[in-house]
Write a protein that holds these residues in place. Sequence first.
Motif, PDB file in Angstrom:
ATOM      1  N   LEU A 177      30.759 132.973  64.758  1.00 21.15           N
ATOM      2  CA  LEU A 177      29.296 132.798  64.123  1.00 21.15           C
ATOM      3  C   LEU A 177      28.066 133.433  65.109  1.00 21.15           C
ATOM      4  CD1 LEU A 177      29.574 129.556  62.579  1.00 21.15           C
ATOM      5  CD2 LEU A 177      30.141 131.589  61.574  1.00 21.15           C
ATOM      6  N   ARG A 178      26.884 133.886  64.550  1.00 26.60           N
ATOM      7  CA  ARG A 178      25.806 134.166  65.212  1.00 26.60           C
ATOM      8  C   ARG A 178      24.643 134.055  64.539  1.00 26.60           C
ATOM      9  NH1 ARG A 178      26.497 139.813  68.029  1.00 26.60           N
ATOM     10  NH2 ARG A 178      28.033 138.813  68.988  1.00 26.60           N
ATOM     11  N   LEU A 179      23.441 133.747  64.845  1.00 23.31           N
ATOM     12  CA  LEU A 179      22.306 133.742  64.022  1.00 23.31           C
ATOM     13  C   LEU A 179      21.892 135.216  63.952  1.00 23.31           C
ATOM     14  CD1 LEU A 179      20.409 130.889  66.025  1.00 23.31           C
ATOM     15  CD2 LEU A 179      21.699 130.620  63.728  1.00 23.31           C
ATOM     16  N   GLU A 180      20.942 135.171  62.981  1.00 27.56           N
ATOM     17  CA  GLU A 180      20.275 136.673  62.309  1.00 27.56           C
ATOM     18  C   GLU A 180      19.602 137.292  63.689  1.00 27.56           C
ATOM     19  OE1 GLU A 180      18.519 137.192  58.387  1.00 27.56           O
ATOM     20  OE2 GLU A 180      18.322 135.073  58.836  1.00 27.56           O
ATOM     21  N   ASN A 181      19.087 136.511  64.692  1.00 29.18           N
ATOM     22  CA  ASN A 181      18.558 137.097  65.915  1.00 29.18           C
ATOM     23  C   ASN A 181      19.490 137.439  67.060  1.00 29.18           C
ATOM     24  OD1 ASN A 181      19.300 134.535  67.074  1.00 29.18           O
ATOM     25  ND2 ASN A 181      16.953 133.685  67.217  1.00 29.18           N
ATOM     26  N   GLY A 182      20.899 137.135  66.676  1.00 21.88           N
ATOM     27  CA  GLY A 182      21.574 137.681  67.701  1.00 21.88           C
ATOM     28  C   GLY A 182      22.255 136.472  68.892  1.00 21.88           C
ATOM     29  N   SER A 183      21.563 135.409  68.442  1.00 20.79           N
ATOM     30  CA  SER A 183      21.928 134.310  69.406  1.00 20.79           C
ATOM     31  C   SER A 183      22.864 133.363  68.808  1.00 20.79           C
ATOM     32  CB  SER A 183      20.669 133.446  69.836  1.00 20.79           C
ATOM     33  OG  SER A 183      20.123 132.847  68.637  1.00 20.79           O
ATOM     34  N   LYS A 184      23.523 132.491  69.677  1.00 20.45           N
ATOM     35  CA  LYS A 184      24.401 131.323  69.428  1.00 20.45           C
ATOM     36  C   LYS A 184      23.814 130.328  68.628  1.00 20.45           C
ATOM     37  CE  LYS A 184      27.097 131.585  73.766  1.00 20.45           C
ATOM     38  NZ  LYS A 184      27.174 130.820  74.841  1.00 20.45           N
ATOM     39  N   LEU A 185      24.498 129.446  67.753  1.00 14.72           N
ATOM     40  CA  LEU A 185      23.830 128.484  67.169  1.00 14.72           C
ATOM     41  C   LEU A 185      23.380 127.302  68.055  1.00 14.72           C
ATOM     42  CD1 LEU A 185      25.575 129.888  64.679  1.00 14.72           C
ATOM     43  CD2 LEU A 185      25.703 127.590  63.853  1.00 14.72           C
ATOM     44  N   ASP A 186      22.238 126.984  68.058  1.00 16.56           N
ATOM     45  CA  ASP A 186      21.820 125.697  69.178  1.00 16.56           C
ATOM     46  C   ASP A 186      22.564 124.474  68.747  1.00 16.56           C
ATOM     47  OD1 ASP A 186      19.775 123.313  69.661  1.00 16.56           O
ATOM     48  OD2 ASP A 186      19.124 125.086  70.767  1.00 16.56           O
ATOM     49  N   GLU A 187      23.139 123.789  69.785  1.00 13.08           N
ATOM     50  CA  GLU A 187      23.910 122.751  69.373  1.00 13.08           C
ATOM     51  C   GLU A 187      23.062 121.400  69.159  1.00 13.08           C
ATOM     52  OE1 GLU A 187      26.559 121.630  73.013  1.00 13.08           O
ATOM     53  OE2 GLU A 187      26.884 123.692  73.386  1.00 13.08           O
ATOM     54  N   ASN A 188      21.872 121.376  69.551  1.00 13.99           N
ATOM     55  CA  ASN A 188      21.070 120.288  69.091  1.00 13.99           C
ATOM     56  C   ASN A 188      20.454 120.439  67.634  1.00 13.99           C
ATOM     57  OD1 ASN A 188      21.657 118.678  71.508  1.00 13.99           O
ATOM     58  ND2 ASN A 188      19.916 120.091  72.494  1.00 13.99           N
ATOM     59  N   LEU A 189      19.953 121.768  67.458  1.00 15.83           N
ATOM     60  CA  LEU A 189      19.302 122.142  66.221  1.00 15.83           C
ATOM     61  C   LEU A 189      20.256 122.282  64.947  1.00 15.83           C
ATOM     62  CD1 LEU A 189      16.500 122.610  64.808  1.00 15.83           C
ATOM     63  CD2 LEU A 189      16.921 124.880  65.618  1.00 15.83           C
ATOM     64  N   HIS A 190      21.373 122.967  65.073  1.00 13.57           N
ATOM     65  CA  HIS A 190      22.247 123.369  64.205  1.00 13.57           C
ATOM     66  C   HIS A 190      23.581 122.769  63.773  1.00 13.57           C
ATOM     67  CE1 HIS A 190      19.755 127.147  65.380  1.00 13.57           C
ATOM     68  NE2 HIS A 190      19.603 126.976  63.974  1.00 13.57           N
ATOM     69  N   PHE A 191      24.278 122.108  64.908  1.00 12.58           N
ATOM     70  CA  PHE A 191      25.486 121.752  64.749  1.00 12.58           C
ATOM     71  C   PHE A 191      25.712 120.561  63.669  1.00 12.58           C
ATOM     72  CE2 PHE A 191      28.122 123.121  68.612  1.00 12.58           C
ATOM     73  CZ  PHE A 191      27.609 124.505  68.358  1.00 12.58           C
ATOM     74  N   ASN A 192      24.780 119.482  63.702  1.00  7.97           N
ATOM     75  CA  ASN A 192      25.146 118.487  62.922  1.00  7.97           C
ATOM     76  C   ASN A 192      24.528 118.863  61.434  1.00  7.97           C
ATOM     77  OD1 ASN A 192      26.193 116.601  64.834  1.00  7.97           O
ATOM     78  ND2 ASN A 192      24.230 115.577  65.447  1.00  7.97           N
ATOM     79  N   ARG A 193      23.789 119.465  61.261  1.00  6.38           N
ATOM     80  CA  ARG A 193      23.025 119.853  60.157  1.00  6.38           C
ATOM     81  C   ARG A 193      24.029 120.863  59.292  1.00  6.38           C
ATOM     82  NH1 ARG A 193      18.239 123.169  60.706  1.00  6.38           N
ATOM     83  NH2 ARG A 193      18.128 123.393  58.585  1.00  6.38           N
TER      84      ARG A 193
END
Length: 202
Positions: A177-193
């Motif tokens: 997976l990758r975000l639209e901006n080309g970066s990885k998912l943020d562990e604090n911001l995205h993982f739990n949600r």
Amino acid sequence: MITTPGKPLHLSCIPRGEAYALKVNISKNEIGIIYRVTAVLYVHGWNIEEAIAETSMDGYIQDIFIVKRIDGSPMTDEHLNAIHADLHELFYGGMSVMNYLANHPEKMESLRAKVENAPEIFLFNSEISDSTVMDLRMEDRPGILFEISQILFLFGVDILSFKAVTDSGQVRDTFLLRLENGSKLDENLHFNRLKEALNAVL
């Protein structure tokens, strides 16, 4: 191969063992391609075992899906034409996925049948990769990949590839997976949600 004049959507299908390699070529690189394709394949009764997205230097997109029909029947020209027609509506006809599914209420109903046991969902970022890995294990049922791709689409997450392995009624799906901006998912911001959203629908 099935093509659309003036609309860059091409389908081709070749046998691959007991399954089929379905190639979907489209020139518009945008998030949600796999979301729409999984919706159409789910409606038409095809299980997806594996998929990989490839992008050429000029931006031409080719998604390859390894599929098997749920009832075991072979891929026919009629099947391929029906898949192409529905994909054309979703990519160029202004049809949303939810409106498309609303035309198939029996499929919507089966999506509401959640499995008894909660899925196991693992997300992790590797230092040597520019993508996030998601590993999901749960009881197999039709529509899983569509529901997962829908949640990822709503979160603005692009699916680079995935592979499904099914054994004794259990499925293990591994996604890059990758975000639209080309970066990885943020562990604090995205993982739990993301885990919470997936658990809610699966």
